[in-house]
Design a protein around this motif. Sequence first.
Motif, PDB file in Angstrom:
ATOM      1  N   ASN A  46       0.973  -1.482  -0.036  1.00 40.52           N
ATOM      2  CA  ASN A  46       0.008  -0.260   0.302  1.00 40.52           C
ATOM      3  C   ASN A  46       1.023   1.768  -0.012  1.00 40.52           C
ATOM      4  N   LYS A  47       0.781   1.409  -1.405  1.00 37.24           N
ATOM      5  CA  LYS A  47       1.659   2.867  -1.176  1.00 37.24           C
ATOM      6  C   LYS A  47       2.710   3.363  -0.624  1.00 37.24           C
ATOM      7  N   VAL A  48       3.948   3.663  -1.824  1.00 40.34           N
ATOM      8  CA  VAL A  48       5.524   3.476  -0.113  1.00 40.34           C
ATOM      9  C   VAL A  48       5.482   5.228  -1.782  1.00 40.34           C
ATOM     10  N   ASP A  49       5.581   6.107  -0.882  1.00 39.56           N
ATOM     11  CA  ASP A  49       6.202   7.222  -0.806  1.00 39.56           C
ATOM     12  C   ASP A  49       7.760   7.835  -0.850  1.00 39.56           C
ATOM     13  N   PHE A  50       8.799   8.178  -1.122  1.00 43.71           N
ATOM     14  CA  PHE A  50      10.143   8.332  -0.921  1.00 43.71           C
ATOM     15  C   PHE A  50      10.038   9.591  -0.622  1.00 43.71           C
ATOM     16  N   LEU A  51      10.029   9.657   0.564  1.00 41.36           N
ATOM     17  CA  LEU A  51       9.697  11.610   0.991  1.00 41.36           C
ATOM     18  C   LEU A  51      11.213  12.080   0.571  1.00 41.36           C
TER      19      LEU A  51
END
Length: 185
Positions: free
Chosen positions: A64-69
């Motif tokens: 579920n959703k991987v955002d590279f911050l």
Amino acid sequence: MTKNKTNFKHISESQLMITELMLPSHSNFSGKIHGGHILNLMDQIAFACASKHSGYYCVTASVNKVDFLNPIEVGELLTLKASVNYTGRTSMVVGLRVTSENIRTGKIKHCNSSYFTMVAKDDDGKSVPVPGIILTSEESIRRFARSIVRQQHSKKRTSRFNEESFNMEEYMHLFEDSNSKIELK
């Protein structure tokens, strides 16, 4: 492998943390750590956490959703923490948090968080029941509830955009300011 005979386990029994030095071989063409390498490490720790909880080999069912911050630099220490947030009948949601630390300055950056749904499998590849988790804090109750709501929203999204039930007219307003051009034939 000895199978767990209890019905419930404490979350702490399967929590894991790994730390790894980021090497030049892990970098992409811009000199930052390659996102694919991070995803591979995330999948490994999610597998280990879920397998430790269930006592079975586990497979990744969804992410579920991987955002590279924040970018991760060569030479930083990458730390991944994994915890079972939710247990269904045969599946578990493993919450992951990834941080990096600059060894010289001690500065720690939150790089990403994600949720991996893992399914326990027996030796024949059939899904098997997993122990439940014992919720002992408001935080663990929040995480469990959040997983339930996320599943409910996912089911609604899937059914709403089902090929048979999709009504294009309901969504045409979304294209008004989009970077797209519609040419129906």
